[in-house]
Motif scaffolding. Sequence first.
Motif, mmCIF file in Angstrom:
data_model
loop_
_atom_site.group_PDB
_atom_site.id
_atom_site.type_symbol
_atom_site.label_atom_id
_atom_site.label_comp_id
_atom_site.label_asym_id
_atom_site.label_seq_id
_atom_site.Cartn_x
_atom_site.Cartn_y
_atom_site.Cartn_z
ATOM 1 N N TRP A 53 0.877 -1.187 0.000
ATOM 2 C CA TRP A 53 0.000 0.000 0.000
ATOM 3 C C TRP A 53 0.904 1.224 0.000
ATOM 4 O O TRP A 53 1.618 1.466 0.973
ATOM 5 N N TYR A 54 0.855 1.980 -1.079
ATOM 6 C CA TYR A 54 1.729 3.151 -1.191
ATOM 7 C C TYR A 54 1.156 4.078 -2.255
ATOM 8 O O TYR A 54 0.259 3.700 -3.018
ATOM 9 N N GLY A 55 1.653 5.293 -2.293
ATOM 10 C CA GLY A 55 1.115 6.284 -3.208
ATOM 11 C C GLY A 55 2.078 6.627 -4.323
ATOM 12 O O GLY A 55 3.216 6.137 -4.371
ATOM 13 N N PRO A 56 1.641 7.481 -5.251
ATOM 14 C CA PRO A 56 2.508 7.893 -6.357
ATOM 15 C C PRO A 56 3.804 8.508 -5.836
ATOM 16 O O PRO A 56 3.804 9.313 -4.899
ATOM 17 N N GLY A 57 4.917 8.118 -6.437
ATOM 18 C CA GLY A 57 6.208 8.665 -6.059
ATOM 19 C C GLY A 57 6.840 8.012 -4.852
ATOM 20 O O GLY A 57 7.985 8.348 -4.493
ATOM 21 N N GLN A 58 6.140 7.070 -4.206
ATOM 22 C CA GLN A 58 6.691 6.374 -3.051
ATOM 23 C C GLN A 58 7.255 5.020 -3.469
ATOM 24 O O GLN A 58 6.868 4.463 -4.492
ATOM 25 N N PRO A 59 8.180 4.472 -2.680
ATOM 26 C CA PRO A 59 8.595 3.087 -2.914
ATOM 27 C C PRO A 59 7.472 2.145 -2.523
ATOM 28 O O PRO A 59 6.487 2.553 -1.892
ATOM 29 N N ILE A 60 7.607 0.876 -2.890
ATOM 30 C CA ILE A 60 6.651 -0.128 -2.427
ATOM 31 C C ILE A 60 6.726 -0.181 -0.901
ATOM 32 O O ILE A 60 7.807 -0.327 -0.323
ATOM 33 N N LEU A 61 5.585 -0.058 -0.244
ATOM 34 C CA LEU A 61 5.510 -0.142 1.213
ATOM 35 C C LEU A 61 4.660 -1.344 1.581
ATOM 36 O O LEU A 61 3.568 -1.529 1.025
ATOM 37 N N TRP A 62 5.135 -2.139 2.513
ATOM 38 C CA TRP A 62 4.469 -3.370 2.923
ATOM 39 C C TRP A 62 3.908 -3.203 4.329
ATOM 40 O O TRP A 62 4.597 -2.718 5.223
ATOM 41 N N TRP A 63 2.650 -3.646 4.529
ATOM 42 C CA TRP A 63 1.943 -3.390 5.771
ATOM 43 C C TRP A 63 1.367 -4.685 6.351
ATOM 44 O O TRP A 63 0.912 -5.566 5.621
ATOM 45 N N SER A 64 1.369 -4.746 7.670
ATOM 46 C CA SER A 64 0.693 -5.823 8.394
ATOM 47 C C SER A 64 0.144 -5.227 9.690
ATOM 48 O O SER A 64 0.771 -5.339 10.753
ATOM 49 N N PRO A 65 -1.013 -4.581 9.618
ATOM 50 C CA PRO A 65 -1.525 -3.858 10.790
ATOM 51 C C PRO A 65 -1.991 -4.786 11.903
ATOM 52 O O PRO A 65 -2.376 -5.928 11.679
ATOM 53 N N ASP A 66 -1.933 -4.247 13.102
ATOM 54 C CA ASP A 66 -2.417 -4.947 14.292
ATOM 55 C C ASP A 66 -3.160 -3.920 15.148
ATOM 56 O O ASP A 66 -2.557 -2.948 15.605
ATOM 57 N N PRO A 67 -4.482 -4.101 15.350
ATOM 58 C CA PRO A 67 -5.301 -5.245 14.942
ATOM 59 C C PRO A 67 -5.637 -5.207 13.454
ATOM 60 O O PRO A 67 -5.306 -4.235 12.764
ATOM 61 N N ARG A 68 -6.322 -6.262 13.008
ATOM 62 C CA ARG A 68 -6.687 -6.412 11.602
ATOM 63 C C ARG A 68 -8.209 -6.360 11.484
ATOM 64 O O ARG A 68 -8.919 -7.018 12.236
ATOM 65 N N MET A 69 -8.708 -5.609 10.511
ATOM 66 C CA MET A 69 -10.149 -5.511 10.277
ATOM 67 C C MET A 69 -10.594 -6.668 9.393
ATOM 68 O O MET A 69 -10.035 -6.888 8.313
ATOM 69 N N VAL A 70 -11.575 -7.437 9.861
ATOM 70 C CA VAL A 70 -12.067 -8.579 9.095
ATOM 71 C C VAL A 70 -13.593 -8.582 9.106
ATOM 72 O O VAL A 70 -14.225 -8.059 10.028
ATOM 73 N N LEU A 71 -14.163 -9.176 8.083
ATOM 74 C CA LEU A 71 -15.606 -9.355 7.998
ATOM 75 C C LEU A 71 -15.918 -10.846 8.074
ATOM 76 O O LEU A 71 -15.711 -11.571 7.098
ATOM 77 N N PRO A 72 -16.390 -11.343 9.230
ATOM 78 C CA PRO A 72 -16.856 -12.732 9.273
ATOM 79 C C PRO A 72 -18.137 -12.841 8.438
ATOM 80 O O PRO A 72 -19.113 -12.139 8.700
ATOM 81 N N VAL A 73 -18.132 -13.705 7.449
ATOM 82 C CA VAL A 73 -19.253 -13.705 6.509
ATOM 83 C C VAL A 73 -20.557 -14.107 7.191
ATOM 84 O O VAL A 73 -21.641 -13.698 6.760
ATOM 85 N N ALA A 74 -20.474 -14.880 8.257
ATOM 86 C CA ALA A 74 -21.689 -15.264 8.988
ATOM 87 C C ALA A 74 -22.294 -14.076 9.734
ATOM 88 O O ALA A 74 -23.464 -14.120 10.123
ATOM 89 N N GLN A 75 -21.503 -13.006 9.938
ATOM 90 C CA GLN A 75 -21.965 -11.850 10.691
ATOM 91 C C GLN A 75 -22.255 -10.642 9.808
ATOM 92 O O GLN A 75 -22.448 -9.534 10.307
ATOM 93 N N PHE A 76 -22.269 -10.840 8.481
ATOM 94 C CA PHE A 76 -22.580 -9.740 7.571
ATOM 95 C C PHE A 76 -23.948 -9.170 7.896
ATOM 96 O O PHE A 76 -24.934 -9.907 7.999
ATOM 97 N N ARG A 77 -24.018 -7.852 8.086
ATOM 98 C CA ARG A 77 -25.272 -7.201 8.443
ATOM 99 C C ARG A 77 -26.020 -6.779 7.186
ATOM 100 O O ARG A 77 -25.606 -5.858 6.481
ATOM 101 N N LEU A 78 -27.106 -7.455 6.934
ATOM 102 C CA LEU A 78 -27.934 -7.137 5.782
ATOM 103 C C LEU A 78 -29.007 -6.157 6.231
ATOM 104 O O LEU A 78 -30.066 -6.554 6.718
ATOM 105 N N HIS A 79 -28.719 -4.874 6.093
ATOM 106 C CA HIS A 79 -29.684 -3.857 6.502
ATOM 107 C C HIS A 79 -30.922 -3.916 5.610
ATOM 108 O O HIS A 79 -30.867 -4.365 4.461
ATOM 109 N N ARG A 80 -32.030 -3.449 6.145
ATOM 110 C CA ARG A 80 -33.304 -3.561 5.436
ATOM 111 C C ARG A 80 -33.240 -2.929 4.050
ATOM 112 O O ARG A 80 -33.754 -3.493 3.079
ATOM 113 N N SER A 81 -32.591 -1.768 3.941
ATOM 114 C CA SER A 81 -32.531 -1.092 2.645
ATOM 115 C C SER A 81 -31.732 -1.906 1.631
ATOM 116 O O SER A 81 -32.112 -1.997 0.454
#
Length: 246
Positions: A53-81
Amino acid sequence: MSSQLPWLAPGDPLPQPNDAWGADDPAPGLLAAGGTLDVANLCAAYAQATFPWYGPGQPILWWSPDPRMVLPVAQFRLHRSLRKTLQAFRARPGCEIRVDGAFKAVITACAAKEREGQTGTWIVPDMVRAYTALHAAGHAHSVETWVDGELRGGLYCVALGRAVFGESMFAHATDASKIALAALVCLCRVHGVELIDCQQNTRHLASLGAHEIPRDRFLAHVEQARHQPGPPWQFDPLYWNALLSR
């Protein structure tokens, strides 16, 4: 850890994810800079829960964030709309979900998307080329919302076995990207994929059921899931039942 950032030459392996910068460092989650975006290196990175994840003019930047955002598919919120939107989409002739029908068009549209508070894009031309090659190798996929023969929205993701990593979405019509995400959730539910990686926390993702987990827990998930047979990357309209029949 020290704020000294490792710089990688082509062919150098990535450091271990737990070596990423922490909360007291200049850019929490940043792991390394440099290296290459070839298919083998990208697969090795995702296998250890790391992404570029990097922008124009930057070198390649490698990321491993902590904590990590995940979507458990069993918990997907299907809003009425969104439920109403999906029901209408499913019933209307000329509306369909396609998988891998126009990967290059999807990633190009994601790269062109305007993002609030940002100038430019992190999906720079080298990233487009790299992920297009990853798609050709069978490790990157697009889920697309088509209306009357036109691509109206979609997303692309990386997949190693049953480890699925969401990358970016776009919409040229209201809710078109949400429809594609819901289709990906259905595909994952049908084929036993438990999590979709969302990388970083946003209010939009949280509203859909995503939440943060410790990096170590995410690493354990990736290690287990990537060795399992991946889903067939195709979409059957019957898959909508995984959301709409509940």
